[in-house]
Every structure is written in C-alpha cells, then in structure tokens.
Design a protein around this motif. Structure first.
Motif: not given
Lengths: 72, 236
Positions: A27-32, B116, B145-147, B156-160, B194
């Motif tokens: 999935v894309p990583h859209e966070a810092v 994820n 983790y800051l979205i 929506s935001g995804t984290l890998r 996931d």
C-alpha cells in the motif's frame, strides 16, 4: 500492428506488476513519522507533533505561503 | 487505384492493385538472390491500412481479455487482503472548544506478515469550522505516524509495514479562535489492518479498454504516413 502489440505488452506488464504488489500486500505510505518520549506514551493525549502542518488551525482559503496561523 | 496521365498527344488510364513485395517475388520464381528484405519504406497511396476490421476485432477481444484478467486480479485482491477492523470510534464535537483531543481505546497490531494500516477519518465539521488531524501512536516503540489529510475534511491514509505493538489513535480538531459555536457535528474514525490498495486494482481495469484507443491511434498514424508520402499532402 505495433500499437496493439504495445497495448498487449503494457497490459500484461501491468497485470503482472499489480498482481505482484497485491500479493505482497503493498500500500502507499501516506504519513510522516516521528518518535515520542515515554511521557507521551504514558499520556497519549499530551502528544504534540513537531510538524508545523499538523498543529494549529489552517484557514480553508489560503493563498500561497501556507496559511498556518497558530501552533500550540 | 485508378490513375490518369495526359500529354497533348494521348491520355492513359491505369488501374493498379497493391501487392506486397513477397508476393511479387514469389510470382517471379522466388529466387533467393532477389528476395526482398526489410520493412517497406513509406506507405503507398493504395496500400491497405493494416488497422482494418480484423485489427478492430483484435482490439476488442484484447481489451476484453485484459479486462477479464483485471477482474480476476480484483477478486484475488479481495481474497488475499484481510481488511480487519482494529478499532472504530465516534465522537461528538464540543460546540466551543478551539482544540479538542479525541483518543481511541488501546488496540494491538499483531506481529503478522501484513502490517499495513488504513485510517478513515469522517467528519461533518465543515472546512470553515475546523480541521481534524489524525495520528497513530505506538505505545511500545514510541513511533508516531501523522496522516496526511490532503486538504480534505474527511480523508483516508494508508501506512505501510508499521511496527507491531499497542496503538492509540489520536484525533485533534483544531478550530480558529473566536469562531462561533457549532452544534451537531461529529467525528468518526476507523483503523483497518491489511486494507489492500484500490489503485492496484483500478489501474489494470482502466487500462484494458484503451486497446480501442491504441487501435485508432495506429490507424490514424498509418494514414498520416500515407499522406506524408503523397505529392498532394494536405497543408496543416
């Protein structure tokens, strides 16, 4: 029919690449991210981000140069 | 092709049919020394466009096959992704607070292969009233983790591949100071493990039907070459 051959190659390539990424769970990583100290872990409500874009009110109709008016 | 040549003394009409070089070669005995090599240069005035009815059928079939394969990929994607809800919460917005912090209950992300996450933030707060920031805090490792809200109120935001451990999601509603009181506003959050990526499903699905576009481009390109080789090319 080079154009249709190109479409076939690209289409199959996309299926293979996307299939591989799906099976790997990509999935894309859209966070810092940043590290928080133990005191914040004990009291998550006290979390304050070091990133300026995260904190404070952001005006909805900003021009160039941001529009962040207040931190904490 | 029908052509005419005129001189003061005579007029000659000619009828011609395009024959590929290999066919001409074969008609004259097919001697190895005289075998034509390489691709024909340019396009003859009466050379049939290879992007005819057969090519159109191929484009339709090719697009259909790729679309079907993309549908199978979408089904497989739905099967292999867990889409497991880890936490869901909702809050009512305080009418006057300029900064309201909302915390979910603690939840655990197991140390499985697929770590994820996707955060879905939904709010009825309008852009003129405030903005909701979301963060995910790992209480074991200290990772925060800051979205990225991408400028939207609901996002929506995804984290890998985030760290396993105990987590808390923290939302913060920031409002401009001196703003008037708001009522009946709510904020909702859900965290999914996931979630998969819809992008990877949509790209092949949307690309498949472009076979028709490639067909028309090929057809048009061939005709453009034909006119470029003509003595009577249209002025652009």
């Amino acid at each position: 029919m080079n154009h249709l051959n190109l479409h076939a190659i690209l289409g199959v390539g996309l299926l293979v690449v996307c299939g591989a990424l799906i099976s790997a769970g990509w999935v894309p990583h859209e966070a810092v991210s940043e590290q928080i100290p133990q005191t914040v872990r004990d009291n998550p409500a006290s979390f304050r981000s070091s990133y300026v874009y995260y904190t404070g009110w952001r005006t909805p109709t900003t021009g160039s140069g941001g529009g962040y008016s207040s931190g904490k | 092709m029908l052509s005419v040549e005129r001189t003061p003394e005579e007029t000659t009409w000619s009828e011609g049919e395009y024959i590929p070089a290999e066919q001409v070669w074969a008609a004259f005995g097919g001697k190895e020394k005289a075998k034509p090599g390489g691709e024909p240069k340019g396009v003859a005035p009466h050379q049939p466009n290879p992007y005819g009815a057969m090519a159109f059928t191929r484009a339709v079939v090719q697009g259909g096959v790729l679309f079907a394969a993309a549908l199978v990929l979408a089904a497989l994607s739905a099967m292999v992704t867990a889409k497991q809800p880890l936490v869901q919460a909702s809050w009512t917005v305080d009418p006057v607070l300029t900064e309201q912090v909302m915390l979910t209950q603690e939840f655990t992300l197991p140390s499985s292969k697929r770590r994820n996450l996707r955060l879905d933030v939904n709010t009825t707060v309008t852009s003129g009233e405030g903005i909701v920031h979301a963060a995910l805090l790992n209480l074991d490792t200290g990772d925060a983790y800051l979205i990225d809200d991408q400028g939207n109120q609901s996002y929506s935001g995804t984290l890998r591949d985030v760290s396993a451990g105990r987590y808390v999601a923290r939302l913060e509603l920031a409002r401009p100071t001196g703003n008037t009181a708001i009522t009946g506003r709510a904020v909702q959050l859900s965290v999914i493990r996931d979630p998969g990526s819809p992008l990877l499903v949509w790209i092949p699905l949307l690309f498949a039907p472009t076979s028709l576009l490639f067909y028309f481009l090929g057809r048009s390109s061939f005709e453009t070459k034909r006119w470029a080789n003509s003595d009577h090319a249209p002025e652009s």
